[in-house]
Design an enzyme around this catalytic site. Structure first.
Site, PDB file in Angstrom:
ATOM      1  N   VAL A   1     -44.462  38.890   2.114  1.00  0.00           N
ATOM      2  CA  VAL A   1     -43.561  40.023   1.867  1.00  0.00           C
ATOM      3  C   VAL A   1     -44.105  40.940   0.777  1.00  0.00           C
ATOM      4  O   VAL A   1     -43.965  42.168   0.843  1.00  0.00           O
ATOM      5  CB  VAL A   1     -42.167  39.488   1.439  1.00  0.00           C
ATOM      6  CG1 VAL A   1     -41.251  40.627   1.051  1.00  0.00           C
ATOM      7  CG2 VAL A   1     -41.557  38.667   2.550  1.00  0.00           C
TER       8      VAL A   1
ATOM      9  N   ASP B   1     -38.396  24.370   2.460  1.00  0.00           N
ATOM     10  CA  ASP B   1     -37.559  23.195   2.678  1.00  0.00           C
ATOM     11  C   ASP B   1     -36.220  23.519   3.335  1.00  0.00           C
ATOM     12  O   ASP B   1     -35.725  22.760   4.155  1.00  0.00           O
ATOM     13  CB  ASP B   1     -37.266  22.549   1.316  1.00  0.00           C
ATOM     14  CG  ASP B   1     -38.000  21.242   1.198  1.00  0.00           C
ATOM     15  OD1 ASP B   1     -38.979  21.051   1.953  1.00  0.00           O
ATOM     16  OD2 ASP B   1     -37.585  20.419   0.361  1.00  0.00           O
ATOM     17  N   LEU B   2     -35.635  24.644   2.929  1.00  0.00           N
ATOM     18  CA  LEU B   2     -34.318  24.981   3.475  1.00  0.00           C
ATOM     19  C   LEU B   2     -34.392  25.139   4.997  1.00  0.00           C
ATOM     20  O   LEU B   2     -33.520  24.693   5.732  1.00  0.00           O
ATOM     21  CB  LEU B   2     -33.797  26.269   2.833  1.00  0.00           C
ATOM     22  CG  LEU B   2     -32.372  26.629   3.258  1.00  0.00           C
ATOM     23  CD1 LEU B   2     -31.358  25.746   2.550  1.00  0.00           C
ATOM     24  CD2 LEU B   2     -32.061  28.093   2.984  1.00  0.00           C
TER      25      LEU B   2
ATOM     26  N   GLU C   1     -24.336  14.679  -8.724  1.00  0.00           N
ATOM     27  CA  GLU C   1     -25.509  14.417  -7.886  1.00  0.00           C
ATOM     28  C   GLU C   1     -26.329  13.264  -8.457  1.00  0.00           C
ATOM     29  O   GLU C   1     -26.414  13.117  -9.679  1.00  0.00           O
ATOM     30  CB  GLU C   1     -26.405  15.656  -7.845  1.00  0.00           C
ATOM     31  CG  GLU C   1     -25.747  16.863  -7.230  1.00  0.00           C
ATOM     32  CD  GLU C   1     -26.761  17.972  -7.023  1.00  0.00           C
ATOM     33  OE1 GLU C   1     -27.442  17.951  -5.992  1.00  0.00           O
ATOM     34  OE2 GLU C   1     -26.898  18.825  -7.911  1.00  0.00           O
TER      35      GLU C   1
ATOM     36  N   HIS D   1     -21.143  27.590  -6.680  1.00  0.00           N
ATOM     37  CA  HIS D   1     -20.343  26.571  -5.985  1.00  0.00           C
ATOM     38  C   HIS D   1     -19.055  26.204  -6.735  1.00  0.00           C
ATOM     39  O   HIS D   1     -17.980  26.181  -6.154  1.00  0.00           O
ATOM     40  CB  HIS D   1     -21.162  25.306  -5.772  1.00  0.00           C
ATOM     41  CG  HIS D   1     -22.500  25.535  -5.124  1.00  0.00           C
ATOM     42  ND1 HIS D   1     -22.705  26.497  -4.178  1.00  0.00           N
ATOM     43  CD2 HIS D   1     -23.703  24.918  -5.280  1.00  0.00           C
ATOM     44  CE1 HIS D   1     -23.971  26.466  -3.782  1.00  0.00           C
ATOM     45  NE2 HIS D   1     -24.595  25.517  -4.440  1.00  0.00           N
TER      46      HIS D   1
ATOM     47  N   ASP E   1     -23.040  31.158   0.022  1.00  0.00           N
ATOM     48  CA  ASP E   1     -22.764  30.040  -0.868  1.00  0.00           C
ATOM     49  C   ASP E   1     -22.451  28.889   0.089  1.00  0.00           C
ATOM     50  O   ASP E   1     -21.371  28.866   0.700  1.00  0.00           O
ATOM     51  CB  ASP E   1     -21.562  30.332  -1.764  1.00  0.00           C
ATOM     52  CG  ASP E   1     -21.311  29.176  -2.717  1.00  0.00           C
ATOM     53  OD1 ASP E   1     -21.487  28.016  -2.300  1.00  0.00           O
ATOM     54  OD2 ASP E   1     -20.957  29.422  -3.874  1.00  0.00           O
ATOM     55  N   HIS E   2     -23.392  27.952   0.244  1.00  0.00           N
ATOM     56  CA  HIS E   2     -23.209  26.989   1.337  1.00  0.00           C
ATOM     57  C   HIS E   2     -22.004  26.073   1.124  1.00  0.00           C
ATOM     58  O   HIS E   2     -21.516  25.467   2.071  1.00  0.00           O
ATOM     59  CB  HIS E   2     -24.492  26.190   1.597  1.00  0.00           C
ATOM     60  CG  HIS E   2     -24.745  25.072   0.637  1.00  0.00           C
ATOM     61  ND1 HIS E   2     -25.327  25.255  -0.585  1.00  0.00           N
ATOM     62  CD2 HIS E   2     -24.505  23.737   0.713  1.00  0.00           C
ATOM     63  CE1 HIS E   2     -25.435  24.100  -1.214  1.00  0.00           C
ATOM     64  NE2 HIS E   2     -24.932  23.151  -0.453  1.00  0.00           N
TER      65      HIS E   2
HETATM   66  C1  BG6 Z   1     -27.860  23.951  -4.280  1.00  0.00           C
HETATM   67  C2  BG6 Z   1     -28.491  23.754  -5.626  1.00  0.00           C
HETATM   68  O1  BG6 Z   1     -27.262  25.214  -4.195  1.00  0.00           O
HETATM   69  O2  BG6 Z   1     -26.869  22.946  -4.085  1.00  0.00           O
HETATM   70  C3  BG6 Z   1     -29.082  22.354  -5.739  1.00  0.00           C
HETATM   71  O3  BG6 Z   1     -29.513  24.715  -5.807  1.00  0.00           O
HETATM   72  C4  BG6 Z   1     -28.046  21.316  -5.421  1.00  0.00           C
HETATM   73  O4  BG6 Z   1     -29.626  22.134  -7.041  1.00  0.00           O
HETATM   74  C5  BG6 Z   1     -27.371  21.616  -4.093  1.00  0.00           C
HETATM   75  O5  BG6 Z   1     -28.707  20.050  -5.351  1.00  0.00           O
HETATM   76  C6  BG6 Z   1     -26.200  20.686  -3.840  1.00  0.00           C
HETATM   77  O6  BG6 Z   1     -25.719  20.902  -2.545  1.00  0.00           O
HETATM   78  P1  BG6 Z   1     -25.047  19.717  -1.720  1.00  0.00           P
HETATM   79  O7  BG6 Z   1     -24.600  20.369  -0.459  1.00  0.00           O
HETATM   80  O8  BG6 Z   1     -26.104  18.677  -1.506  1.00  0.00           O
HETATM   81  O9  BG6 Z   1     -23.931  19.207  -2.565  1.00  0.00           O
END
Ligand code: BG6
Length: 486
Positions: A86, A16-17, A213, A237, A174-175
């Protein structure tokens, strides 16, 4: 700026990512003409399918708003698919596949290798790609979160990848650090005397950090049920947001100076006590008008699961700047609204005019949605001697900069391509954050219940009420009259 030619290799290519975030981000970089023609994208997956069926299954248009067909075709034209497992695949087969693609494109040998994989296969994959590394060009390896499951597994993983990669080749993602308003925290703090001069315990009463969320566990029960909100969201996060808010001014503008300052914050976190944490798990309810099932009725979750889907936490940064200032963190799934923000609430003092102002002043950093920064202050109510009303000065990011701000993963990929580590957590930060989280997990009780679509468990309100404070929810700034500064 055009980025250097490189081969992009994505492990977890059918996940998905890749579909939702990585390929759409590459689309945006292509649209901005930042990728050279010599930038093939190799997606690896376990499925034994052809390139054609891989491309067909991508349905990439669904994940790109108002896509430009020519750019989509350009993107699809660069994608190659390699079927490879892998854990069981033969490394020579993998190297031969990569080499064949390199010959086809006759490109520079730089490689960006993205591990969009579970943490349990990082080590094996790092060993596999370590062999590709070649000193004549750059090779950068990106590890999606989570990096380990606790401090012991994270250390073991780090040691194993450090035996095949150098620190400058490693990018731990860490996005949240790719989000525009998160990167803006440092600019807000350090490029504005008005904020820099107020950012400490004499002025600030407390700080609230919320990531709320509306989504539930979706199709990720296999991972999430082992992880829970503390490890899925707080370890990375929320603690990163806290680090950016609480850090001392970095000694220089370099990635390492920034990461030294971030790591120092985690080192100063006071160990959590039981009374500082509330865990919750969502029951059934309504999100908007839609009925939703409770967590234990979700696909793949056992009826007996005690995994937390919500956490609220009081913590202190034991550094002179933040003496006595509580940081309240909370995050949860299936809550009423989707938003993430940081609120710095000022001390609330009686004015020499004899009145207590209506509301304490507050700085609000809106990370998502409606990215922006707002400040509340009190004004005199016309004709109403002595009474005040709290109003809002609101900087709306897209009103000023337009709607095309890069998505988090676009910034992440671009920074890797530039070799810039500033928005990637360094190992010492990760190790310290796991130590803190392991301590927290040792003392918590099983989660209580909260109704899906609510603001979370009532015990979370009690946590602040004990300190004479309350959570400031998403809509609290909208009750204040906005003065839009665009
Ligand atoms: C991810 C978590 O790192 O961040 C998810 O694994 C979460 O569970 C998501 O839903 C939230 O990211 P964003 O960018 O949608 O706030």
């Amino acid at each position: 700026m055009i980025l250097e030619s490189q081969m992009i290799i994505i492990f977890g290519g059918t996940g998905d990512l890749t579909r939702r975030k990585l390929l759409p981000s590459l689309y945006h970089l292509l649209k901005k003409k930042q990728l050279t023609d010599c930038t093939p994208i190799v997606c690896l997956g376990r499925q034994k399918i052809t390139r054609e069926s891989f491309l067909k299954n991508l349905t990439i248009d669904k994940f790109i708003e108002d896509s430009d067909d020519a750019v989509v075709q350009d993107l699809l034209g660069r994608i190659e698919y390699l079927s490879f497992d892998v854990l069981t695949g033969s490394p020579p087969e993998f190297y031969a596949g990569i080499e064949a693609i390199r010959q086809k494109y006759k490109c520079a040998a730089n490689s960006l290798i993205y591990l969009a994989l579970p943490t349990t296969v990082f080590q094996k994959t790092a060993e596999l790609v370590g062999v590709l590394l070649d000193e004549t060009c750059w090779q950068r390896v990106v590890f999606e979160k989570p990096f380990g499951e606790d401090v012991v597994s994270a250390r073991k993983l780090n040691e194993s990848i450090m035996s095949v990669l150098r620190e400058d080749q490693i990018f731990r993602v860490d996005h949240y650090l790719g989000k525009e308003l998160v990167q803006n925290i440092l600019t807000l703090r350090f490029a504005n005397e008005i904020f820099a001069s107020t950012w400490h315990e004499q002025i600030i009463d407390h700080i609230q950090i919320t990531v709320s969320e509306t989504l539930g566990v979706e199709k990720r029960a296999g991972y999430y049920d082992r992880s829970g909100a503390v490890r899925d969201m707080v370890q990375n996060h929320l603690l990163q947001l806290l680090s950016f808010v609480a850090m001392e001014p970095p000694r220089a503008g370099t990635a390492d100076a920034l990461r030294d300052a971030a790591a120092a914050v985690i080192g100063h976190l006071r160990p959590v006590e039981k009374k500082d944490v509330v865990l919750g798990q969502y029951g059934s309810g309504f999100v908007g008008n839609s009925p939703v099932v409770g967590y234990t009725a979700e696909d793949g979750v056992s009826d007996e699961s005690v995994t937390e889907t919500y956490v609220a936490l009081r913590t202190y940064v034991d550094a002179p700047r933040w003496q006595g200032v509580p940081f309240y963190l909370r995050t949860g799934k299936r809550l009423k609204h989707r938003y993430a923000d940081i609120r710095l609430v000022f001390k609330h003092k009686t004015s020499p005019l004899g009145t207590i102002p209506d509301e304490p002043n507050m700085i609000i950093i809106r990370i998502q949605p409606d990215e922006g920064i707002a400040l509340t202050f009190n004004v005199r109510k016309p004709g109403d001697s002595g009474n005040t009303e709290s109003v809002l000065m609101d900087f709306c990011h897209h009103c000023h900069f337009g709607p095309n701000t890069p998505e988090a993963y676009e910034s992440i990929l671009r920074n890797v391509m530039l070799g810039d580590h500033s928005i990637f957590p360094r190992w010492d930060w990760i190790e310290a954050s796991w130590k803190y989280i392991d301590g927290l997990r040792r003392i918590v009780s099983p989660p209580g219940n909260y109704t899906a679509g609510s603001e979370g468990p009532v015990e979370a309100d009690t946590l602040l009420a004990q300190d004479g404070r309350k959570w400031l929810n998403d809509n609290s700034s909208q009750q204040i009259i906005p003065l839009h500064l665009g």
